[in-house]
Design an enzyme around this catalytic site. Structure first.
Site, PDB file in Angstrom:
ATOM      1  N   ARG A 248       6.286  -1.536  -8.640  1.00  0.00           N
ATOM      2  CA  ARG A 248       6.244  -1.529  -7.162  1.00  0.00           C
ATOM      3  C   ARG A 248       7.206  -2.551  -6.547  1.00  0.00           C
ATOM      4  NH1 ARG A 248       4.396   2.154  -8.801  1.00  0.00           N
ATOM      5  NH2 ARG A 248       2.260   2.897  -8.693  1.00  0.00           N
TER       6      ARG A 248
ATOM      7  N   SER B 141      -2.656   1.184  -1.718  1.00  0.00           N
ATOM      8  CA  SER B 141      -3.023  -0.077  -2.386  1.00  0.00           C
ATOM      9  C   SER B 141      -2.530  -1.258  -1.558  1.00  0.00           C
ATOM     10  CB  SER B 141      -2.404  -0.140  -3.776  1.00  0.00           C
ATOM     11  OG  SER B 141      -2.991   0.865  -4.572  1.00  0.00           O
TER      12      SER B 141
ATOM     13  N   GLU C 165       1.064  -5.640  -1.510  1.00  0.00           N
ATOM     14  CA  GLU C 165       1.996  -4.522  -1.751  1.00  0.00           C
ATOM     15  C   GLU C 165       2.391  -3.937  -0.389  1.00  0.00           C
ATOM     16  OE1 GLU C 165       0.920  -1.801  -4.908  1.00  0.00           O
ATOM     17  OE2 GLU C 165       1.796  -0.114  -3.819  1.00  0.00           O
TER      18      GLU C 165
END
Ligand SMILES: Cc1cc2nc3c(=O)[nH]c(=O)nc-3n(C[C@H](O)[C@H](O)[C@H](O)COP(=O)(O)OP(=O)(O)OC[C@H]3O[C@@H](n4cnc5c(N)ncnc54)[C@H](O)[C@@H]3O)c2cc1C
Length: 307
Positions: free
Chosen positions: A172, A221, A297
């Site tokens: 990510r 997320s 994130e």
């Protein structure tokens, strides 16, 4: 002098004080000082070349990983328009997509053309520019695995062709400079029967509907897992949130989802400050209970509302 007066003439549109909340999945936050909707790549390149360096410029994709703060975003926010949204198979199991093409559209175009390997995009609700920046992925495949090259413009409007190994990809994460704007990408998969590819995409959709609150106002997320996928005994953000009692705990209209504890939810009345307070509250408790420092994130942009 208003910001608009210092911006170059363009063929696209400028909108002053433009609300951004509805351009994000979380549906919160204040306006962009100026929103720029470029007519095409040449228009965007000219804007970048002629806009003074001191003016902040932020690119927003489909807004599925972005929390806009309540005071809005100073400077210019760019949103790519329809001419950046095309996706087409180009032969040799390759597919070219504009950065505003939704990941799902790319997956569907690949399936129809019998290109396997891009099915995971059906589970990521963003657009291709965001996928390249975030190294989006799910169920074992990431953007970096299928990316052949991306086209980006830098802050001076220079066009660059970038290979995945130049992007410093990790879980990510990319090292792409914050001022690069991706405008196009080429992906490659392998050949397979379209019906088999479609079946795998349907399986991904069913799996997500069963495990994630995908119809809520959420941004997916919230925190990266402390360990990347494949780590033995991987530590997961959702477990830490759960163990510290933050699943379902409310501040204003914000809470972590009961269904998936790492997903922040706006019940329709939350402010960006509520959502950030839930996230920061969980982070602080997890840090003091376990020593683990979770990293967001979700990209938080803009400024808090003046009190
Ligand atoms: C229900 C739900 C489920 C999700 N599941 C997943 C998942 O399984 N896997 C996963 O990886 N993510 C998941 N996400 C998060 C999100 O969908 C991804 O991070 C996605 O790639 C973000 O794309 P976007 O276009 O929405 O980006 P945005 O939220 O608009 O932006 C994210 C970042 O990318 C930058 N960016 C956007 N466009 C460009 C561009 N053209 N050039 C340069 N930078 C750009 C922005 O500046 C920002 O820093 C989920 C989100 C939701 C709401």
């Amino acid at each position: 002098m208003t910001l608009l007066a210092s911006l170059p003439p363009v063929r696209g549109k400028y909108l002053e004080n433009a609300p951004l909340g509805d351009m994000t999945w979380l549906r919160v936050g204040g306006p962009a000082e100026v929103l720029f909707l470029p007519a095409d790549e040449a228009d965007l390149a000219r804007f970048l070349a002629e806009t003074p360096d001191g003016i902040p410029v932020h690119i927003l994709g489909a807004g599925s990983n972005t929390l806009v703060r309540d005071g809005g975003v100073p400077g210019v926010v760019i949103r790519l328009t329809a001419p950046f949204g095309k996706a087409e198979a180009i032969g040799d199991n390759r597919l070219k997509a504009g950065a505003a093409a939704l990941d799902k559209k790319v997956a569907q175009t690949a399936a129809k053309a019998g290109i396997a390997g891009l099915e995971f995009f059906t589970g990521v609700p963003g657009a291709i520019g965001g996928a390249i920046r975030m190294n989006a992925g799910c169920y074992g495949t990431e953007t970096k695995d299928v990316l052949v090259e991306a086209v980006a413009l830098d802050r001076s409007g220079r066009r660059m062709i970038i290979k995945p190994d130049e992007l410093g990809y990790a879980y990510r994460h990319s090292d792409a400079p914050g001022d690069w704007i991706f405008v196009e990408a080429t992906f490659e998969g392998t050949s397979d029967d379209p019906a088999a590819i479609q079946q795998r995409m349907d399986d991904i959709t069913a799996r997500r509907e069963a495990t994630q609150p995908i119809r809520e106002k959420t941004s997916g997320s919230t925190f990266k897992n402390p360990d990347p996928p494949g780590t033995p005994d991987q530590r997961k953000a959702w477990k830490l949130i759960d163990q510290t009692g933050w699943r379902g705990k409310r501040i204003g209209g914000a809470r972590f989802s009961e269904q998936h504890a790492n997903f922040l939810i706006n019940d329709g009345t939350a402010t960006a400050a509520d959502l950030e307070a839930v996230g920061e509250g969980a982070r602080a408790d997890i840090k003091s209970a376990t020593g683990i420092d979770l990293h967001w994130e979700v990209r938080r942009v803009g400024v808090e509302k003046a009190k």
